[in-house]
Design a protein around this motif. Sequence first.
Motif, PDB file in Angstrom:
ATOM      1  N   LYS B  50     -23.149  41.527  -4.229  1.00  0.00           N
ATOM      2  CA  LYS B  50     -23.555  41.807  -2.855  1.00  0.00           C
ATOM      3  C   LYS B  50     -22.822  40.877  -1.884  1.00  0.00           C
ATOM      4  O   LYS B  50     -22.480  41.263  -0.762  1.00  0.00           O
ATOM      5  CB  LYS B  50     -25.075  41.642  -2.723  1.00  0.00           C
ATOM      6  CG  LYS B  50     -25.658  42.231  -1.457  1.00  0.00           C
ATOM      7  CD  LYS B  50     -27.172  42.365  -1.579  1.00  0.00           C
ATOM      8  CE  LYS B  50     -27.777  43.122  -0.416  1.00  0.00           C
ATOM      9  NZ  LYS B  50     -27.777  42.392   0.842  1.00  0.00           N
ATOM     10  N   SER B 154     -17.850  47.441   2.569  1.00  0.00           N
ATOM     11  CA  SER B 154     -18.102  46.462   3.621  1.00  0.00           C
ATOM     12  C   SER B 154     -19.415  45.730   3.318  1.00  0.00           C
ATOM     13  O   SER B 154     -20.276  46.272   2.623  1.00  0.00           O
ATOM     14  CB  SER B 154     -18.213  47.166   4.971  1.00  0.00           C
ATOM     15  OG  SER B 154     -19.410  47.912   5.003  1.00  0.00           O
ATOM     16  N   PRO B 155     -19.566  44.484   3.821  1.00  0.00           N
ATOM     17  CA  PRO B 155     -20.796  43.716   3.551  1.00  0.00           C
ATOM     18  C   PRO B 155     -22.066  44.515   3.869  1.00  0.00           C
ATOM     19  O   PRO B 155     -23.062  44.406   3.146  1.00  0.00           O
ATOM     20  CB  PRO B 155     -20.661  42.501   4.459  1.00  0.00           C
ATOM     21  CG  PRO B 155     -19.187  42.331   4.637  1.00  0.00           C
ATOM     22  CD  PRO B 155     -18.599  43.713   4.617  1.00  0.00           C
ATOM     23  N   GLU B 156     -22.042  45.316   4.928  1.00  0.00           N
ATOM     24  CA  GLU B 156     -23.240  46.089   5.309  1.00  0.00           C
ATOM     25  C   GLU B 156     -23.568  47.174   4.278  1.00  0.00           C
ATOM     26  O   GLU B 156     -24.714  47.532   4.080  1.00  0.00           O
ATOM     27  CB  GLU B 156     -23.057  46.775   6.677  1.00  0.00           C
ATOM     28  CG  GLU B 156     -22.765  45.840   7.845  1.00  0.00           C
ATOM     29  CD  GLU B 156     -21.332  45.321   7.834  1.00  0.00           C
ATOM     30  OE1 GLU B 156     -20.404  46.156   7.694  1.00  0.00           O
ATOM     31  OE2 GLU B 156     -21.130  44.089   7.937  1.00  0.00           O
ATOM     32  N   GLU B 157     -22.521  47.683   3.644  1.00  0.00           N
ATOM     33  CA  GLU B 157     -22.724  48.768   2.676  1.00  0.00           C
ATOM     34  C   GLU B 157     -23.168  48.271   1.302  1.00  0.00           C
ATOM     35  O   GLU B 157     -23.681  49.037   0.502  1.00  0.00           O
ATOM     36  CB  GLU B 157     -21.418  49.555   2.480  1.00  0.00           C
ATOM     37  CG  GLU B 157     -21.004  50.448   3.630  1.00  0.00           C
ATOM     38  CD  GLU B 157     -19.626  51.046   3.359  1.00  0.00           C
ATOM     39  OE1 GLU B 157     -19.509  52.278   3.419  1.00  0.00           O
ATOM     40  OE2 GLU B 157     -18.678  50.283   3.084  1.00  0.00           O
ATOM     41  N   ARG B 158     -22.903  46.979   1.023  1.00  0.00           N
ATOM     42  CA  ARG B 158     -23.148  46.480  -0.335  1.00  0.00           C
ATOM     43  C   ARG B 158     -24.643  46.303  -0.596  1.00  0.00           C
ATOM     44  O   ARG B 158     -25.375  45.821   0.248  1.00  0.00           O
ATOM     45  CB  ARG B 158     -22.408  45.149  -0.547  1.00  0.00           C
ATOM     46  CG  ARG B 158     -20.890  45.321  -0.518  1.00  0.00           C
ATOM     47  CD  ARG B 158     -20.182  44.179  -1.209  1.00  0.00           C
ATOM     48  NE  ARG B 158     -20.218  42.932  -0.464  1.00  0.00           N
ATOM     49  CZ  ARG B 158     -19.199  42.462   0.265  1.00  0.00           C
ATOM     50  NH1 ARG B 158     -18.075  43.149   0.371  1.00  0.00           N
ATOM     51  NH2 ARG B 158     -19.318  41.303   0.893  1.00  0.00           N
ATOM     52  N   ASP B 164     -20.654  48.232  -5.593  1.00  0.00           N
ATOM     53  CA  ASP B 164     -20.249  47.476  -4.395  1.00  0.00           C
ATOM     54  C   ASP B 164     -18.737  47.299  -4.389  1.00  0.00           C
ATOM     55  O   ASP B 164     -18.125  47.091  -3.333  1.00  0.00           O
ATOM     56  CB  ASP B 164     -20.938  46.102  -4.342  1.00  0.00           C
ATOM     57  CG  ASP B 164     -22.412  46.217  -3.979  1.00  0.00           C
ATOM     58  OD1 ASP B 164     -22.837  47.325  -3.594  1.00  0.00           O
ATOM     59  OD2 ASP B 164     -23.136  45.218  -4.103  1.00  0.00           O
TER      60      ASP B 164
END
Lengths: 383, 174
Positions: B50, B154-158, B164
């Motif tokens: 994540k 992207s960090p938001e999607e993980r 991821d």
Amino acid sequence: MIKKVAIVGVGYTNFRSTTPDLSYRELTYEAATKAYEEAGVDPRKDIDSFVSTAEDFFEGYSIADEYCPDQLGAVLKPVNTIAGDFLQSLITAYMMILTGRLNIVAVQAMSKASNMTTLGELELFAFDPVFNRPLAENPHFVAGLEMNRYLHDTKTTREQCAKVVVKNKKNALNNPYAGHGAKITVEDVLNSKIISYPLTHLDISPASDGAVVMVLASEEIAKKLTRKPIWIRGVGWCSDTFSLESRDWGESTSTRLAAEMAYKMADIDNPKKEIDVVELSDIYSYKELQHLEALKFCNKGEAGKMIDNGITEIGGELPVNPSGGSLGVGHLYECSGAQKTLEIVLQLRGEVGKRQVKNANIGLAHSWRGVPTTTSVIAILGN
Amino acid sequence: MNNKKLNFKGTALRSSDIKEKKVLTTSWKPSLQYAWDDGVAIGRYLKELKNGKIIARKCKKCGRIMIPPRMFCELCFRPTDEWVYVKDTGIINTFSISYVHWDARRIKEGEKPFIPAVIEIDGASEGMGILHVLGEVDPEDVKSGMRVKAVWKSPEERIGAITDIKYFKPIIER
Ligand SMILES: [Zn+2]
């Protein structure tokens, strides 16, 4: 003359409703490490073969046996998996040593019941798809059917069944590994919610997590490894018909026949006199009484009197489920027989403190695989 | 496949016969659900994914740095000793190019084949890898021994899952 085989090491986790901190692999690893340490064996060098216990649907994997080796120290070693109860695996390991080709075999079982979020559906999936499943409701109704016929046939009362719950939950209070000890009354059991008449909520053992590993060895090796070998004196196993229509609902016939097999092998003529401590399947309260009769500890219809007279209490003539049984420890699915065997081993070694049965030399462990099955397995152990 | 009708004796049964209830059938849709406890090793592994990082565990006895991480070394049968961050680059150990979906349907004309690969991760011991998929590469260019790098969401999607990482793509050596 049949070769002698002993249990030379046991390892176990506590049994609890949930174990969110550990994966199933880490849970078994804990039990395995303890068992190998106790037996003084290195699984990578000394153990000849491994028998694990796994039911695909309980694990949530198909071909779950492939996920067993790592946490047992069995990678690149002989392994096989039994899709049944631990006691069936124990007997398999026992027979492997009887062949004379293997000297040390490890046996494992584990329950992660908390990870099965649709337990009722899963148990329903065990019903015959044509005859029974289309009618089915919560699978506990099968135990309701059986309990009702058992009470009818034997004149056993619901109060007597409730006394089993009170006794076993009380025993569990003195057992650090048990997760469901409690001080309750017969009225508490009778007044708890009816699940499937005549079965109430408290008549049913609560699903729990935990793992057990044992190490078995041939006679010569066992004597070298431990000063307290627990010998396997007799084993028996039996399955009745799958049919919910034509099985005997009043008696556990498979338990009776498995017992006859095990008693013959262990040379036991009078079980009540010769056996000192019993751990038997009490997934439902009435099962303890029904199994006492099938195991010939009394005549049919007399088990209720045994509980009335305190005979099955820890201080009684025939202590039954001193660990707390499944009602007090928790229902462990394929690990059920493992907990039963574990308690007998600890009792025979004299290691259980407050719940110790005095002069325990011969013990019996019994398991039944739960609804809707009719498989019963028995091991008679001695020190 | 040959569509010629074969003349076997007997009565042919078509799926429409079952749908139209021309034959006796029974059906059951099981609803079996599980919520696996991730435990210590997998829990940390997912948490680091994540964060956009790959973490391994080291066994001091055999010296292996292992991914996915585990709390015990299955070869030494002892607890592992420490957490080690590894890179998100590596070498393709083996791969395949799959032209069928999981249910055996062939991929459509123009649809890209699925390229599963075992990637030996830089910083982990030899032979230790992640099973993932390859992207941004023509199937005919894939080779064992090829160097690849993770392409992350992207960090938001993980969410803390192996997905991821979207895929691994070839590293173009300049
Ligand atoms: Zn190692």
